[in-house]
Design a protein around this motif. Structure first.
Motif, PDB file in Angstrom:
ATOM      1  N   GLU A 182       0.814  -1.220   0.000  1.00 53.92           N
ATOM      2  CA  GLU A 182       0.000   0.000   0.000  1.00 53.92           C
ATOM      3  C   GLU A 182       0.845   1.266   0.000  1.00 53.92           C
ATOM      4  N   GLY A 183       2.045   1.191   0.509  1.00 50.11           N
ATOM      5  CA  GLY A 183       2.881   2.392   0.588  1.00 50.11           C
ATOM      6  C   GLY A 183       3.692   2.677  -0.652  1.00 50.11           C
ATOM      7  N   PHE A 184       3.536   1.872  -1.695  1.00 52.14           N
ATOM      8  CA  PHE A 184       4.348   2.027  -2.891  1.00 52.14           C
ATOM      9  C   PHE A 184       3.495   2.386  -4.112  1.00 52.14           C
ATOM     10  N   GLN A 185       4.170   2.771  -5.174  1.00 58.20           N
ATOM     11  CA  GLN A 185       3.504   3.131  -6.432  1.00 58.20           C
ATOM     12  C   GLN A 185       3.080   1.838  -7.134  1.00 58.20           C
ATOM     13  N   LYS A 186       1.896   1.355  -6.797  1.00 59.65           N
ATOM     14  CA  LYS A 186       1.465   0.042  -7.264  1.00 59.65           C
ATOM     15  C   LYS A 186       1.260  -0.020  -8.781  1.00 59.65           C
ATOM     16  N   ASP A 187       0.957   1.106  -9.401  1.00 59.37           N
ATOM     17  CA  ASP A 187       0.709   1.077 -10.843  1.00 59.37           C
ATOM     18  C   ASP A 187       1.973   0.830 -11.655  1.00 59.37           C
ATOM     19  N   ALA A 188       3.141   0.830 -10.995  1.00 55.61           N
ATOM     20  CA  ALA A 188       4.388   0.549 -11.696  1.00 55.61           C
ATOM     21  C   ALA A 188       4.620  -0.952 -11.878  1.00 55.61           C
ATOM     22  N   PHE A 189       3.933  -1.771 -11.076  1.00 58.65           N
ATOM     23  CA  PHE A 189       4.182  -3.210 -11.061  1.00 58.65           C
ATOM     24  C   PHE A 189       3.322  -3.937 -12.103  1.00 58.65           C
ATOM     25  N   HIS A 190       3.983  -4.666 -12.995  1.00 58.29           N
ATOM     26  CA  HIS A 190       3.313  -5.461 -14.029  1.00 58.29           C
ATOM     27  C   HIS A 190       3.900  -6.868 -14.058  1.00 58.29           C
ATOM     28  N   PHE A 191       3.159  -7.804 -14.617  1.00 66.01           N
ATOM     29  CA  PHE A 191       3.675  -9.162 -14.788  1.00 66.01           C
ATOM     30  C   PHE A 191       3.509  -9.601 -16.249  1.00 66.01           C
ATOM     31  N   VAL A 192       4.308 -10.600 -16.616  1.00 65.07           N
ATOM     32  CA  VAL A 192       4.261 -11.131 -17.982  1.00 65.07           C
ATOM     33  C   VAL A 192       3.584 -12.501 -17.943  1.00 65.07           C
ATOM     34  N   PRO A 193       2.369 -12.631 -18.506  1.00 67.08           N
ATOM     35  CA  PRO A 193       1.698 -13.943 -18.523  1.00 67.08           C
ATOM     36  C   PRO A 193       2.374 -14.879 -19.513  1.00 67.08           C
ATOM     37  N   ILE A 194       2.296 -16.170 -19.226  1.00 66.87           N
ATOM     38  CA  ILE A 194       2.880 -17.157 -20.132  1.00 66.87           C
ATOM     39  C   ILE A 194       1.876 -18.272 -20.430  1.00 66.87           C
ATOM     40  N   GLU A 195       2.059 -18.894 -21.579  1.00 72.12           N
ATOM     41  CA  GLU A 195       1.257 -20.054 -21.966  1.00 72.12           C
ATOM     42  C   GLU A 195       2.160 -21.085 -22.616  1.00 72.12           C
ATOM     43  N   VAL A 196       1.717 -22.336 -22.563  1.00 70.39           N
ATOM     44  CA  VAL A 196       2.437 -23.424 -23.220  1.00 70.39           C
ATOM     45  C   VAL A 196       1.942 -23.572 -24.652  1.00 70.39           C
ATOM     46  N   ILE A 197       2.875 -23.759 -25.549  1.00 72.68           N
ATOM     47  CA  ILE A 197       2.540 -24.032 -26.947  1.00 72.68           C
ATOM     48  C   ILE A 197       3.179 -25.357 -27.343  1.00 72.68           C
ATOM     49  N   PHE A 198       2.369 -26.285 -27.830  1.00 73.57           N
ATOM     50  CA  PHE A 198       2.902 -27.559 -28.310  1.00 73.57           C
ATOM     51  C   PHE A 198       3.214 -27.459 -29.798  1.00 73.57           C
ATOM     52  N   ASP A 199       4.085 -28.318 -30.229  1.00 66.70           N
ATOM     53  CA  ASP A 199       4.397 -28.406 -31.645  1.00 66.70           C
ATOM     54  C   ASP A 199       3.105 -28.617 -32.436  1.00 66.70           C
ATOM     55  N   ILE A 200       2.892 -27.822 -33.453  1.00 64.90           N
ATOM     56  CA  ILE A 200       1.622 -27.839 -34.189  1.00 64.90           C
ATOM     57  C   ILE A 200       1.327 -29.194 -34.824  1.00 64.90           C
ATOM     58  N   ASP A 201       2.365 -29.946 -35.147  1.00 68.85           N
ATOM     59  CA  ASP A 201       2.174 -31.243 -35.795  1.00 68.85           C
ATOM     60  C   ASP A 201       1.767 -32.347 -34.824  1.00 68.85           C
ATOM     61  N   THR A 202       2.032 -32.135 -33.521  1.00 67.05           N
ATOM     62  CA  THR A 202       1.760 -33.200 -32.546  1.00 67.05           C
ATOM     63  C   THR A 202       0.795 -32.786 -31.434  1.00 67.05           C
ATOM     64  N   GLU A 203       0.371 -31.535 -31.424  1.00 72.67           N
ATOM     65  CA  GLU A 203      -0.505 -31.064 -30.344  1.00 72.67           C
ATOM     66  C   GLU A 203      -1.793 -31.871 -30.272  1.00 72.67           C
ATOM     67  N   GLN A 204      -2.423 -32.125 -31.420  1.00 64.97           N
ATOM     68  CA  GLN A 204      -3.675 -32.869 -31.408  1.00 64.97           C
ATOM     69  C   GLN A 204      -3.454 -34.297 -30.942  1.00 64.97           C
ATOM     70  N   GLN A 205      -2.292 -34.844 -31.258  1.00 64.66           N
ATOM     71  CA  GLN A 205      -1.964 -36.200 -30.793  1.00 64.66           C
ATOM     72  C   GLN A 205      -1.873 -36.227 -29.271  1.00 64.66           C
ATOM     73  N   PHE A 206      -1.288 -35.187 -28.697  1.00 65.93           N
ATOM     74  CA  PHE A 206      -1.197 -35.080 -27.239  1.00 65.93           C
ATOM     75  C   PHE A 206      -2.590 -34.992 -26.616  1.00 65.93           C
ATOM     76  N   ILE A 207      -3.422 -34.125 -27.179  1.00 60.80           N
ATOM     77  CA  ILE A 207      -4.789 -33.966 -26.673  1.00 60.80           C
ATOM     78  C   ILE A 207      -5.565 -35.268 -26.799  1.00 60.80           C
ATOM     79  N   ASN A 208      -5.402 -35.958 -27.931  1.00 54.89           N
ATOM     80  CA  ASN A 208      -6.102 -37.234 -28.145  1.00 54.89           C
ATOM     81  C   ASN A 208      -5.694 -38.269 -27.107  1.00 54.89           C
ATOM     82  N   GLN A 209      -4.399 -38.299 -26.758  1.00 52.36           N
ATOM     83  CA  GLN A 209      -3.935 -39.251 -25.739  1.00 52.36           C
ATOM     84  C   GLN A 209      -4.599 -38.979 -24.387  1.00 52.36           C
ATOM     85  N   ILE A 210      -4.629 -37.709 -24.009  1.00 54.94           N
ATOM     86  CA  ILE A 210      -5.217 -37.329 -22.720  1.00 54.94           C
ATOM     87  C   ILE A 210      -6.709 -37.647 -22.700  1.00 54.94           C
ATOM     88  N   GLU A 211      -7.423 -37.221 -23.739  1.00 58.37           N
ATOM     89  CA  GLU A 211      -8.872 -37.438 -23.773  1.00 58.37           C
ATOM     90  C   GLU A 211      -9.205 -38.919 -23.931  1.00 58.37           C
TER      91      GLU A 211
END
Length: 360
Positions: free
Chosen positions: A314-343
């Motif tokens: 509360e005592g600091f300039q809070k609007d200065a603080f930001h974060f960088v969101p991340i996501e996982v990306i699978f290889d486009i050729d095998t992503e559906q294969q991964f999803i199919n295995q899980i499902e």
């Protein structure tokens, strides 16, 4: 000198780990299954492989079709026992990773419990229509028997070239990799070459029943940590940035920030670091020395979860603080294969569960 001290300690640690696993293999210790589809996301090392974004990926893929719940240990929380994670919970109460996931997926039941068997049964009691329980970082927790296990290994720190703690980062034996249904090589460069894949596959020497996939990390546009206290900032290569992180391996985050902004300083803290007012004051003092008006403080998503709960912010300039969101990306050729295995596993588990109920 340190290696001379660490080597015998690593041998002792490795022996203890192997004896423990042997006791489970010989049924002296019993792994308990749960009457739900259970997907374990884990590793053989102490952090840094990207478990959390992979867990988030699974939730993103599965939650539109199934009733999903997540069970985590809640590492470094100050509470004990089973606890449901709420959006208004704090990292001190439930741990930074479960809180981060709950914030992203408020409709998903997220719970913490160091006793995974008790935690899974409590989830089923609390939400009986749960179809899938994702077990975060439970590969070493052999008291619960998952139906499908995913083991991650960092492209930049492959488990095949690692050693037991404290000489290296291995917390489990490499031979335990046979229990995994699939292995994901995480944090790969987006331009990974076919020859690199083949060498990794050869190096891991998996069994025919095990699948292997390759994933990368995608960084999103920075977001304000405190949504009620922020000023719109133009993010470009001229922006002056002070970066800090308290994660297992901050180097990829720092490298990304350096490649996109004018970074003045990078400050590293221990993994899951619980920030104090003194820490924040030091960060802000360094930030205040940057003479440009076009400046910002950047950190990771995990760190953001911890900072939001700090009353001393509360005592600091809070609007200065930001974060960088991340996501996982699978290889486009095998992503559906991964999803199919899980499902495919989930559908099979549901059929077996229904059959069990009918017979009961």
């Amino acid at each position: 000198m340190l290696k001379l001290i660490a080597a015998p300690l690593a041998m002792i640690y490795g022996l203890v780990v192997k004896i423990r696993n042997l006791l489970f293999d010989l049924k002296f210790f019993r792994s308990v299954p749960v009457n739900r589809a259970t997907i374990c996301v884990g590793n053989l090392t102490v952090g840094g492989t990207g478990k959390t974004p992979h867990v988030e990926y699974l939730i993103r893929v599965l939650s539109p079709k199934y009733r999903v719940a997540l069970l985590s240990r809640g590492y470094k929380r100050k509470t004990k026992g089973f606890r449901i994670v709420e959006v208004h919970s704090t990292a001190t109460e439930v741990g930074d990773e479960p809180l981060q996931i709950k914030t992203k997926f408020p409709e998903v039941l997220v719970a913490v419990d160091g006793n995974r068997v008790r935690g899974a049964n409590a989830i089923i009691h609390h939400q009986p229509d749960t179809e899938i329980i994702i077990l975060d970082d439970a590969f070493q927790h052999r008291w619960i028997k998952p139906g499908y296990s995913i083991v991650l290994t960092d492209f930049n720190n492959m488990i095949t070239r690692d050693f037991f703690l404290p000489l290296g980062r291995l917390r489990d034996s490499l031979s335990e990799l046979h229990r995994a249904d699939c292995v994901v090589v995480s944090k790969c460069p987006k331009t990974i070459k076919p020859i690199e894949r083949r060498l990794i596959i050869k190096d891991l020497n998996l069994f025919p029943y095990q699948a292997i996939f390759f994933s990368s990390i995608s960084y999103g546009s920075p977001l304000p940590i405190f949504k009620d206290d922020f000023t719109a900032i133009e993010f470009n290569s001229k922006l002056k940035v002070l970066a800090f992180a308290g994660v297992a391996n901050p180097l990829p985050f720092f490298d990304y920030v350096k490649s996109n902004y004018d970074v003045v300083d990078c400050i590293a803290f221990p993994d899951h670091h619980r920030y104090s007012e003194k820490n924040i004051k030091a960060i802000f003092e360094s930030f205040s020395k940057i003479t440009s008006q076009h400046k910002v403080i950047l950190t990771t998503e995990k760190d953001a979860a911890r900072l939001r709960a700090m009353e001393s912010m509360e005592g600091f300039q809070k609007d200065a603080f930001h974060f960088v969101p991340i996501e996982v990306i699978f290889d486009i050729d095998t992503e559906q294969q991964f999803i199919n295995q899980i499902e495919g596993y989930v559908r099979k588990s549901k059929r077996n569960s229904n059959l069990y109920k009918e017979q009961g």
